[in-house]
Design an enzyme around this catalytic site. Structure first.
Site, mmCIF file in Angstrom:
data_model
loop_
_atom_site.group_PDB
_atom_site.id
_atom_site.type_symbol
_atom_site.label_atom_id
_atom_site.label_comp_id
_atom_site.label_asym_id
_atom_site.label_seq_id
_atom_site.Cartn_x
_atom_site.Cartn_y
_atom_site.Cartn_z
ATOM 1 N N TYR A 69 0.889 -5.146 10.722
ATOM 2 C CA TYR A 69 0.376 -4.445 9.538
ATOM 3 C C TYR A 69 0.103 -2.947 9.699
ATOM 4 O O TYR A 69 0.504 -2.156 8.853
ATOM 5 C CB TYR A 69 -0.888 -5.134 9.006
ATOM 6 C CG TYR A 69 -0.666 -6.480 8.343
ATOM 7 C CD1 TYR A 69 0.602 -7.039 8.234
ATOM 8 C CD2 TYR A 69 -1.732 -7.188 7.824
ATOM 9 C CE1 TYR A 69 0.801 -8.264 7.633
ATOM 10 C CE2 TYR A 69 -1.548 -8.426 7.211
ATOM 11 C CZ TYR A 69 -0.279 -8.963 7.120
ATOM 12 O OH TYR A 69 -0.092 -10.173 6.524
ATOM 13 N N GLU A 105 2.455 7.988 -0.022
ATOM 14 C CA GLU A 105 2.151 9.424 0.014
ATOM 15 C C GLU A 105 2.581 10.056 1.329
ATOM 16 O O GLU A 105 3.120 11.161 1.359
ATOM 17 C CB GLU A 105 0.644 9.655 -0.186
ATOM 18 C CG GLU A 105 0.114 9.213 -1.540
ATOM 19 C CD GLU A 105 -0.327 7.760 -1.584
ATOM 20 O OE1 GLU A 105 0.243 6.916 -0.856
ATOM 21 O OE2 GLU A 105 -1.251 7.462 -2.354
ATOM 22 N N CYS A 116 -5.329 7.038 0.098
ATOM 23 C CA CYS A 116 -6.292 6.643 1.133
ATOM 24 C C CYS A 116 -6.687 7.866 1.968
ATOM 25 O O CYS A 116 -6.056 8.931 1.897
ATOM 26 C CB CYS A 116 -5.710 5.550 2.023
ATOM 27 S SG CYS A 116 -4.508 6.152 3.229
ATOM 28 N N CYS A 169 -3.939 9.452 4.137
ATOM 29 C CA CYS A 169 -2.949 10.227 3.372
ATOM 30 C C CYS A 169 -3.540 11.562 2.925
ATOM 31 O O CYS A 169 -2.860 12.587 2.935
ATOM 32 C CB CYS A 169 -2.460 9.435 2.167
ATOM 33 S SG CYS A 169 -1.348 8.095 2.647
ATOM 34 N N GLU A 216 6.026 -1.531 4.483
ATOM 35 C CA GLU A 216 5.123 -2.393 5.265
ATOM 36 C C GLU A 216 5.838 -2.979 6.474
ATOM 37 O O GLU A 216 7.054 -2.870 6.618
ATOM 38 C CB GLU A 216 4.558 -3.476 4.339
ATOM 39 C CG GLU A 216 3.735 -2.835 3.223
ATOM 40 C CD GLU A 216 3.079 -3.832 2.281
ATOM 41 O OE1 GLU A 216 3.407 -5.041 2.326
ATOM 42 O OE2 GLU A 216 2.221 -3.376 1.493
ATOM 43 N N ASN A 217 5.032 -3.615 7.329
ATOM 44 C CA ASN A 217 5.555 -4.129 8.582
ATOM 45 C C ASN A 217 4.759 -5.363 8.977
ATOM 46 O O ASN A 217 3.556 -5.432 8.691
ATOM 47 C CB ASN A 217 5.428 -3.034 9.664
ATOM 48 C CG ASN A 217 6.187 -3.382 10.918
ATOM 49 O OD1 ASN A 217 5.695 -4.088 11.783
ATOM 50 N ND2 ASN A 217 7.399 -2.901 11.002
ATOM 51 N N ALA A 218 5.423 -6.312 9.654
ATOM 52 C CA ALA A 218 4.746 -7.534 10.093
ATOM 53 C C ALA A 218 3.550 -7.194 10.988
ATOM 54 O O ALA A 218 2.540 -7.904 10.981
ATOM 55 C CB ALA A 218 5.722 -8.440 10.833
HETATM 56 N N1 THU Z 1 -0.801 2.087 -0.397
HETATM 57 C C1 THU Z 1 -0.105 3.241 -0.640
HETATM 58 O O1 THU Z 1 1.106 3.315 -0.390
HETATM 59 N N2 THU Z 1 -0.773 4.290 -1.160
HETATM 60 C C2 THU Z 1 -2.081 4.271 -1.547
HETATM 61 O O2 THU Z 1 -2.572 5.264 -2.062
HETATM 62 C C3 THU Z 1 -2.888 3.069 -1.331
HETATM 63 C C4 THU Z 1 -2.217 1.944 -0.645
HETATM 64 C C5 THU Z 1 -0.067 0.929 0.119
HETATM 65 C C6 THU Z 1 -0.366 0.508 1.523
HETATM 66 C C7 THU Z 1 0.074 -0.942 1.485
HETATM 67 O O3 THU Z 1 1.491 -0.997 1.662
HETATM 68 C C8 THU Z 1 -0.225 -1.381 0.070
HETATM 69 O O4 THU Z 1 -0.341 -0.190 -0.691
HETATM 70 C C9 THU Z 1 -1.484 -2.200 -0.075
HETATM 71 O O5 THU Z 1 -2.584 -1.555 0.457
#
Ligand code: THU
Length: 176
Positions: free
Chosen positions: A78, A85, A132, A135, A74-76
Protein backbone atom coordinates in the site's frame (compact mmCIF):
# COMPACT_ATOMS: atom_id res chain seq x y z
CA UNK A 1 12.96 25.94 37.38
CA UNK A 2 16.52 25.18 36.12
CA UNK A 3 17.07 28.92 35.90
CA UNK A 4 14.52 29.19 33.05
CA UNK A 5 11.59 31.55 33.40
CA UNK A 6 8.14 30.10 32.83
CA UNK A 7 5.02 31.78 31.51
CA UNK A 8 1.49 31.15 32.72
CA UNK A 9 -0.85 29.67 30.13
CA UNK A 10 -3.21 32.62 30.65
CA UNK A 11 -0.43 35.06 29.74
CA UNK A 12 0.39 33.38 26.44
CA UNK A 13 -0.57 35.14 23.27
CA UNK A 14 -3.40 33.62 21.21
CA UNK A 15 -3.52 34.14 17.50
CA UNK A 16 -5.45 32.69 14.60
CA UNK A 17 -4.46 31.86 11.09
CA UNK A 18 -6.97 32.72 8.39
CA UNK A 19 -6.99 30.84 5.12
CA UNK A 20 -8.22 32.69 2.02
CA UNK A 21 -10.56 30.48 0.00
CA UNK A 22 -13.11 31.20 -2.69
CA UNK A 23 -16.19 29.05 -3.20
CA UNK A 24 -18.26 28.78 -6.36
CA UNK A 25 -19.89 26.21 -8.61
CA UNK A 26 -17.85 24.85 -11.48
CA UNK A 27 -20.06 26.73 -13.95
CA UNK A 28 -19.07 30.01 -12.31
CA UNK A 29 -15.36 29.44 -12.92
CA UNK A 30 -13.58 31.33 -15.71
CA UNK A 31 -13.53 29.25 -18.90
CA UNK A 32 -9.80 28.45 -18.62
CA UNK A 33 -10.30 27.08 -15.10
CA UNK A 34 -13.32 25.03 -16.22
CA UNK A 35 -11.11 23.48 -18.89
CA UNK A 36 -8.47 22.61 -16.27
CA UNK A 37 -11.16 20.99 -14.09
CA UNK A 38 -12.27 18.99 -17.13
CA UNK A 39 -8.67 17.82 -17.59
CA UNK A 40 -8.61 16.70 -13.94
CA UNK A 41 -11.91 14.84 -14.39
CA UNK A 42 -10.55 13.16 -17.53
CA UNK A 43 -7.37 12.23 -15.64
CA UNK A 44 -9.42 10.08 -13.26
CA UNK A 45 -9.90 7.65 -16.15
CA UNK A 46 -6.23 6.64 -15.83
CA UNK A 47 -6.30 5.90 -12.08
CA UNK A 48 -5.06 2.47 -11.05
CA UNK A 49 -7.12 1.84 -7.92
CA UNK A 50 -7.84 -1.88 -7.39
CA UNK A 51 -7.69 -1.41 -3.59
CA UNK A 52 -9.55 1.82 -2.78
CA UNK A 53 -11.70 2.16 -5.94
CA UNK A 54 -11.28 5.89 -5.32
CA UNK A 55 -10.37 7.59 -8.60
CA UNK A 56 -8.47 10.86 -8.27
CA UNK A 57 -7.29 13.05 -11.14
CA UNK A 58 -5.08 16.13 -11.13
CA UNK A 59 -4.26 18.54 -13.93
CA UNK A 60 -1.50 21.12 -13.72
CA UNK A 61 -1.41 24.22 -15.91
CA UNK A 62 2.21 25.05 -16.70
CA UNK A 63 3.56 28.54 -17.35
CA UNK A 64 4.16 27.58 -20.99
CA UNK A 65 0.44 26.85 -21.39
CA UNK A 66 0.73 23.08 -21.44
CA UNK A 67 -1.33 20.88 -19.13
CA UNK A 68 0.11 17.86 -17.33
CA UNK A 69 -2.26 15.23 -15.97
CA UNK A 70 -1.77 12.70 -13.20
CA UNK A 71 -3.87 10.10 -11.42
CA UNK A 72 -3.49 7.95 -8.34
CA UNK A 73 -1.58 4.72 -8.76
CA UNK A 74 -1.95 2.05 -6.08
CA UNK A 75 0.16 -0.94 -5.19
CA UNK A 76 -0.28 -4.23 -3.31
CA UNK A 77 2.35 -2.85 -0.93
CA UNK A 78 0.00 0.00 0.00
CA UNK A 79 2.49 2.74 0.94
CA UNK A 80 4.21 2.27 -2.42
CA UNK A 81 1.22 3.80 -4.19
CA UNK A 82 1.05 7.51 -4.95
CA UNK A 83 -1.64 10.18 -5.08
CA UNK A 84 -2.81 11.91 -8.25
CA UNK A 85 -1.36 15.26 -7.18
CA UNK A 86 2.18 13.96 -6.73
CA UNK A 87 1.97 11.89 -9.93
CA UNK A 88 1.06 15.07 -11.78
CA UNK A 89 3.59 17.32 -10.03
CA UNK A 90 6.52 14.93 -10.42
CA UNK A 91 5.60 14.22 -14.04
CA UNK A 92 5.27 17.96 -14.68
CA UNK A 93 8.69 18.69 -13.22
CA UNK A 94 10.29 15.72 -14.97
CA UNK A 95 8.82 16.62 -18.37
CA UNK A 96 9.08 20.43 -18.06
CA UNK A 97 12.13 21.07 -15.87
CA UNK A 98 12.37 24.66 -14.66
CA UNK A 99 8.88 25.61 -15.86
CA UNK A 100 6.55 27.11 -13.23
CA UNK A 101 3.31 25.35 -12.31
CA UNK A 102 0.54 27.98 -12.30
CA UNK A 103 -2.56 26.04 -11.25
CA UNK A 104 -3.60 22.56 -10.18
CA UNK A 105 -7.14 21.21 -10.42
CA UNK A 106 -8.21 18.07 -8.55
CA UNK A 107 -11.28 15.86 -9.04
CA UNK A 108 -12.35 12.52 -7.56
CA UNK A 109 -15.08 9.91 -7.73
CA UNK A 110 -15.86 6.42 -6.50
CA UNK A 111 -18.54 3.93 -7.44
CA UNK A 112 -18.58 2.73 -3.84
CA UNK A 113 -20.49 5.85 -2.76
CA UNK A 114 -22.98 5.48 -5.58
CA UNK A 115 -25.51 2.83 -6.50
CA UNK A 116 -23.19 0.93 -8.76
CA UNK A 117 -24.03 1.66 -12.36
CA UNK A 118 -24.16 5.44 -12.68
CA UNK A 119 -22.21 6.90 -15.62
CA UNK A 120 -18.73 7.85 -14.53
CA UNK A 121 -19.24 11.59 -14.98
CA UNK A 122 -22.06 11.61 -12.43
CA UNK A 123 -20.04 9.74 -9.83
CA UNK A 124 -17.85 12.71 -8.95
CA UNK A 125 -17.78 13.75 -5.33
CA UNK A 126 -20.38 16.40 -4.48
CA UNK A 127 -17.87 18.15 -2.23
CA UNK A 128 -14.22 18.71 -3.19
CA UNK A 129 -11.47 16.48 -1.91
CA UNK A 130 -8.35 18.14 -0.60
CA UNK A 131 -4.73 17.05 -1.16
CA UNK A 132 -3.08 15.03 1.61
CA UNK A 133 -0.24 16.49 3.67
CA UNK A 134 2.47 14.73 1.66
CA UNK A 135 1.10 16.14 -1.61
CA UNK A 136 0.87 19.64 -0.14
CA UNK A 137 4.50 19.39 0.94
CA UNK A 138 5.59 18.12 -2.49
CA UNK A 139 3.69 20.88 -4.31
CA UNK A 140 5.07 23.48 -1.91
CA UNK A 141 8.57 22.65 -3.07
CA UNK A 142 7.76 23.73 -6.64
CA UNK A 143 5.81 26.74 -5.40
CA UNK A 144 8.79 27.89 -3.34
CA UNK A 145 11.06 27.48 -6.36
CA UNK A 146 8.86 28.97 -9.10
CA UNK A 147 6.01 31.00 -7.56
CA UNK A 148 2.42 30.51 -6.38
CA UNK A 149 0.35 27.56 -7.57
CA UNK A 150 -3.41 28.17 -7.41
CA UNK A 151 -5.30 25.12 -6.15
CA UNK A 152 -8.75 24.36 -7.58
CA UNK A 153 -10.64 21.64 -5.71
CA UNK A 154 -13.59 20.47 -7.78
CA UNK A 155 -16.86 19.08 -6.43
CA UNK A 156 -20.19 18.73 -8.27
CA UNK A 157 -21.88 21.03 -5.75
CA UNK A 158 -19.01 23.26 -4.68
CA UNK A 159 -15.59 24.17 -5.96
CA UNK A 160 -12.95 25.74 -3.73
CA UNK A 161 -10.09 27.90 -4.96
CA UNK A 162 -7.00 28.56 -2.86
CA UNK A 163 -4.48 31.18 -4.00
CA UNK A 164 -1.43 29.04 -3.21
CA UNK A 165 -0.24 25.73 -1.79
CA UNK A 166 1.20 27.57 1.22
CA UNK A 167 -2.31 28.76 2.09
CA UNK A 168 -3.24 25.07 2.51
CA UNK A 169 -0.19 24.36 4.64
CA UNK A 170 0.25 26.82 7.50
CA UNK A 171 3.55 26.61 9.38
CA UNK A 172 4.95 24.70 6.45
CA UNK A 173 8.51 23.45 6.29
CA UNK A 174 10.31 25.08 3.41
CA UNK A 175 14.03 24.97 4.00
CA UNK A 176 16.71 24.53 6.62
N1 THU B 1 -5.68 10.06 -3.06
C1 THU B 1 -5.23 10.93 -4.01
O1 THU B 1 -4.78 10.52 -5.09
N2 THU B 1 -5.28 12.25 -3.75
C2 THU B 1 -5.84 12.80 -2.63
O2 THU B 1 -5.89 14.02 -2.52
C3 THU B 1 -6.36 11.93 -1.57
C4 THU B 1 -6.19 10.48 -1.77
C5 THU B 1 -5.66 8.63 -3.36
C6 THU B 1 -4.70 7.78 -2.60
C7 THU B 1 -5.35 6.42 -2.73
O3 THU B 1 -4.99 5.86 -3.99
C8 THU B 1 -6.83 6.72 -2.76
O4 THU B 1 -6.94 8.09 -3.11
C9 THU B 1 -7.55 6.47 -1.46
O5 THU B 1 -6.96 7.14 -0.41
Amino acid sequence: MNGLSTINLKDMKDFEIRIPVKECTVDELPAADRRLVEEAREATRTSYVPYSHFHVGAAILMADGSVVRGSNQENAAYPSGICAERTAAFYASASHPGVAMKKIAIAAWTRLHNDGDCPWADCFQAMPISPCGACRQALLEYETAYGPIEVILYGRDKTYIFPSVASLLPFCFTDF
